[in-house]
Write an enzyme that holds these catalytic residues in place. Structure first.
Site, PDB file in Angstrom:
ATOM      1  N   PRO A  16       0.849  -1.199   0.000  1.00  0.00           N
ATOM      2  CA  PRO A  16       0.000   0.000   0.000  1.00  0.00           C
ATOM      3  C   PRO A  16       0.880   1.243   0.000  1.00  0.00           C
ATOM      4  O   PRO A  16       1.786   1.364   0.822  1.00  0.00           O
ATOM      5  CB  PRO A  16      -0.792  -0.132   1.310  1.00  0.00           C
ATOM      6  CG  PRO A  16       0.070  -0.967   2.196  1.00  0.00           C
ATOM      7  CD  PRO A  16       0.835  -1.901   1.291  1.00  0.00           C
ATOM      8  N   ALA A  18       0.536   5.451  -0.196  1.00  0.00           N
ATOM      9  CA  ALA A  18      -0.354   6.613  -0.191  1.00  0.00           C
ATOM     10  C   ALA A  18      -0.145   7.448  -1.449  1.00  0.00           C
ATOM     11  O   ALA A  18       0.985   7.771  -1.817  1.00  0.00           O
ATOM     12  CB  ALA A  18      -0.102   7.456   1.058  1.00  0.00           C
ATOM     13  N   CYS A 100       4.622   3.468   9.069  1.00  0.00           N
ATOM     14  CA  CYS A 100       4.708   4.719   8.309  1.00  0.00           C
ATOM     15  C   CYS A 100       5.597   5.728   9.041  1.00  0.00           C
ATOM     16  O   CYS A 100       5.368   6.018  10.218  1.00  0.00           O
ATOM     17  CB  CYS A 100       3.320   5.308   8.087  1.00  0.00           C
ATOM     18  SG  CYS A 100       3.352   6.878   7.169  1.00  0.00           S
ATOM     19  N   LYS A 138       2.108  -4.285   9.758  1.00  0.00           N
ATOM     20  CA  LYS A 138       3.290  -3.858   9.015  1.00  0.00           C
ATOM     21  C   LYS A 138       4.083  -2.894   9.888  1.00  0.00           C
ATOM     22  O   LYS A 138       3.521  -1.925  10.409  1.00  0.00           O
ATOM     23  CB  LYS A 138       2.890  -3.182   7.703  1.00  0.00           C
ATOM     24  CG  LYS A 138       4.068  -2.881   6.766  1.00  0.00           C
ATOM     25  CD  LYS A 138       3.559  -2.380   5.410  1.00  0.00           C
ATOM     26  CE  LYS A 138       4.694  -2.259   4.395  1.00  0.00           C
ATOM     27  NZ  LYS A 138       5.630  -1.169   4.704  1.00  0.00           N
ATOM     28  N   HIS A 168       9.634  -4.043   7.318  1.00  0.00           N
ATOM     29  CA  HIS A 168      10.497  -3.236   6.447  1.00  0.00           C
ATOM     30  C   HIS A 168      11.865  -3.164   7.129  1.00  0.00           C
ATOM     31  O   HIS A 168      11.951  -2.777   8.290  1.00  0.00           O
ATOM     32  CB  HIS A 168       9.906  -1.830   6.279  1.00  0.00           C
ATOM     33  CG  HIS A 168      10.663  -0.961   5.315  1.00  0.00           C
ATOM     34  ND1 HIS A 168      10.023  -0.205   4.363  1.00  0.00           N
ATOM     35  CD2 HIS A 168      11.983  -0.725   5.151  1.00  0.00           C
ATOM     36  CE1 HIS A 168      10.941   0.460   3.660  1.00  0.00           C
ATOM     37  NE2 HIS A 168      12.130   0.155   4.127  1.00  0.00           N
ATOM     38  N   ASN A 199      10.024  -6.627   3.243  1.00  0.00           N
ATOM     39  CA  ASN A 199       9.774  -5.385   2.509  1.00  0.00           C
ATOM     40  C   ASN A 199      11.038  -4.533   2.545  1.00  0.00           C
ATOM     41  O   ASN A 199      11.679  -4.416   3.585  1.00  0.00           O
ATOM     42  CB  ASN A 199       8.597  -4.662   3.149  1.00  0.00           C
ATOM     43  CG  ASN A 199       8.272  -3.324   2.498  1.00  0.00           C
ATOM     44  OD1 ASN A 199       8.037  -2.342   3.195  1.00  0.00           O
ATOM     45  ND2 ASN A 199       8.248  -3.243   1.187  1.00  0.00           N
ATOM     46  N   GLY A 200      11.367  -3.953   1.387  1.00  0.00           N
ATOM     47  CA  GLY A 200      12.491  -3.036   1.332  1.00  0.00           C
ATOM     48  C   GLY A 200      13.502  -3.395   0.260  1.00  0.00           C
ATOM     49  O   GLY A 200      14.068  -4.492   0.256  1.00  0.00           O
ATOM     50  N   ARG A 224       8.246   0.707  -3.917  1.00  0.00           N
ATOM     51  CA  ARG A 224       8.768   1.621  -4.941  1.00  0.00           C
ATOM     52  C   ARG A 224       9.153   0.897  -6.228  1.00  0.00           C
ATOM     53  O   ARG A 224       9.106   1.491  -7.312  1.00  0.00           O
ATOM     54  CB  ARG A 224       9.963   2.389  -4.376  1.00  0.00           C
ATOM     55  CG  ARG A 224       9.594   3.408  -3.302  1.00  0.00           C
ATOM     56  CD  ARG A 224      10.826   4.084  -2.719  1.00  0.00           C
ATOM     57  NE  ARG A 224      11.656   3.133  -1.982  1.00  0.00           N
ATOM     58  CZ  ARG A 224      12.923   3.359  -1.630  1.00  0.00           C
ATOM     59  NH1 ARG A 224      13.510   4.491  -1.987  1.00  0.00           N
ATOM     60  NH2 ARG A 224      13.604   2.456  -0.945  1.00  0.00           N
TER      61      ARG A 224
END
Length: 318
Positions: A16, A18, A100, A138, A168, A199-200, A224
Site C-alpha cells: 500500500p 499513499a 509509516c 506492518k 520493512h 519489505n524493502g 517503490r
C-alpha cells in the site's frame, strides 16, 4: 503462502502506497500477477467521522480478491471499530500500519511511533484481531539505531493475535535512505511461527527471489519497485516458478500500460484530476526512455488526456 484461511497463489504482494496505489494502479498490478492488493493507508479515526475522502480510499474493484485494507490509528477501540467496518464491507484481510515514518502520522502517535510503545501496539492488534478473522501488522526494524526492537515487537504482535507480519528492513529514522537490512528480516522470520513478509529494496524480479532465499520469508511486499513498473510482478512470478528470467517489457508494452492506467484514472476520477494524478506515474513509466528530460517537462505541463496521449506516442517514436 497461506495466511489463516487465505491462500495466495504466489509470494509477491503490492504494498500500500499513499497517493499511488489507487484502484487503477492496483488492478493493473493484479493483472500483472500480484497475489494481493491492499488499499492505500486509511485512517480509522477518519472512518469514525465518516470522512468521504477516507471512505473513497476503501473502494475496490471486483478483480481484487482477496481484498485487503490497511488502517492506521493509535486508539485500540477506534481501530477495532474501523476493522469491523471494513470486515462488513467484504474485506478479507485487514493490515494495521505501524511502520509509516511520515511526520504528520508519527506526531499523532500513529504509524512507526507505535514501535516505541509495544504495549499499546499489542492492545491495538488484540482488539483488531477480535474484530476480523485475518489481521496483520506492518512495521519497521525499529525507531532508530539505538532502538532496534523489531524482533521483540514482532513476537508481541504474534502473541496479540496477528495472523502475519510485514517487516520493512529500515528504522523510522532512516525513512527510505540507506539499504534495507534483509538479514534482520531473516531474524524476524526465525523468531515467529506465523508468516513473515519482507519489505524493502525490491526493485526487480531478481531482488524478489533473492529476498525469499536470503531471509527465508514467506512473502515479499513490493513498493517503490512497482511504481511505473507493474511488470515487476509478472517477471517475479515467472522467475519464482521457472527459475529463469523473463524478458523485460518492450517500449510498446510500457506505453500501453501507461495508456491503460491513464484511461482507467479518467474513467474513475474525470479528466482534470486524472491528468494531474497521472503526471507522477507517467514520469515513472518514462524511466530509461530516450530524451526523458524533455518528455518529463511536457508531462508536468500537460492538462488534457490528449496531451498525455501525444507524449505516449512520442515515446514510441523516440
Amino acid at each position: 503462502m497461506r495466511v489463516k484461511d487465505i491462500e495466495l497463489d504466489n509470494p509477491f504482494i503490492l504494498a500500500p502506497l499513499a497517493g499511488v496505489t489507487d484502484i487503477p494502479f492496483r488492478t493493473l498490478c493484479k493483472r500483472m500477477g500480484t497475489a494481493l492488493t491492499v488499499t492505500e493507508m486509511v485512517s480509522a479515526k477518519g472512518m469514525l467521522y465518516g470522512s468521504e475522502a477516507t471512505l473513497n480510499l476503501l473502494k475496490t474493484d471486483p478483480s481484487e480478491r482477496p481484498r485487503a485494507a490497511q488502517l492506521f490509528g493509535s486508539d485500540p477501540e477506534i481501530v477495532a471499530r474501523g476493522v469491523r467496518e471494513v470486515r462488513d464491507m467484504g474485506f478479507d484481510w485487514v493490515d494495521i500500519n505501524m511502520g509509516c515514518p511520515a511526520p504528520k502520522i508519527v506526531k499523532n502517535g500513529e504509524g512507526s511511533a507505535l514501535m516505541k510503545d509495544v504495549r499499546l501496539a499489542a492492545e491495538i492488534v488484540e482488539a483488531a484481531a477480535k474484530a476480523a478473522p485475518v489481521v496483520t501488522v506492518k512495521f519497521r526494524k525499529g525507531w532508530d539505531d539505538a532502538n532496534v526492537n523489531g524482533v521483540e515487537f514482532a513476537k508481541a504482535m504474534e502473541q496479540a493475535g496477528a495472523a502475519a507480519v510485514t517487516v520493512h528492513g529500515r528504522t523510522r529514522e532512516q525513512q527510505y535512505s540507506g539499504r534495507a537490512d534483509w538479514p534482520f528480516i531473516g531474524r524476524v522470520k526465525a523468531a515467529l511461527h506465523i508468516p513473515v513478509i519482507g519489505n524493502g529494496d525490491v526493485f526487480s524480479a531478481e531482488d524478489g527471489t533473492a529476498m525469499l532465499k536470503e531471509t527465508g520469508c514467506d512473502g515479499v511486499m513490493i513498493a517503490r519497485g512497482a511504481m511505473g513498473n507493474p511488470f515487476i510482478f509478472r517477471e517475479a512470478v515467472h522467475l519464482w516458478k521457472t527459475g529463469t528470467p523473463m524478458a523485460p517489457p518492450t517500449l510498446e508494452e510500457r506505453a500501453g500500460a501507461a495508456r491503460e492506467h491513464l484511461r482507467r484514472l479518467v474513467g474513475m476520477k474525470g479528466e482534470r484530476i486524472a491528468v494531474r494524478e497521472m503526471r507522477k506515474h507517467l514520469c515513472w513509466y518514462l524511466k530509461g526512455v530516450n530524451h526523458v528530460a524533455a518528455l518529463r517537462r511536457d508531462v508536468h505541463e500537460a492538462v488534457t488526456v490528449q496531451q498525455m496521449e501525444c507524449i505516449l506516442d512520442r515515446i514510441l517514436e523516440a
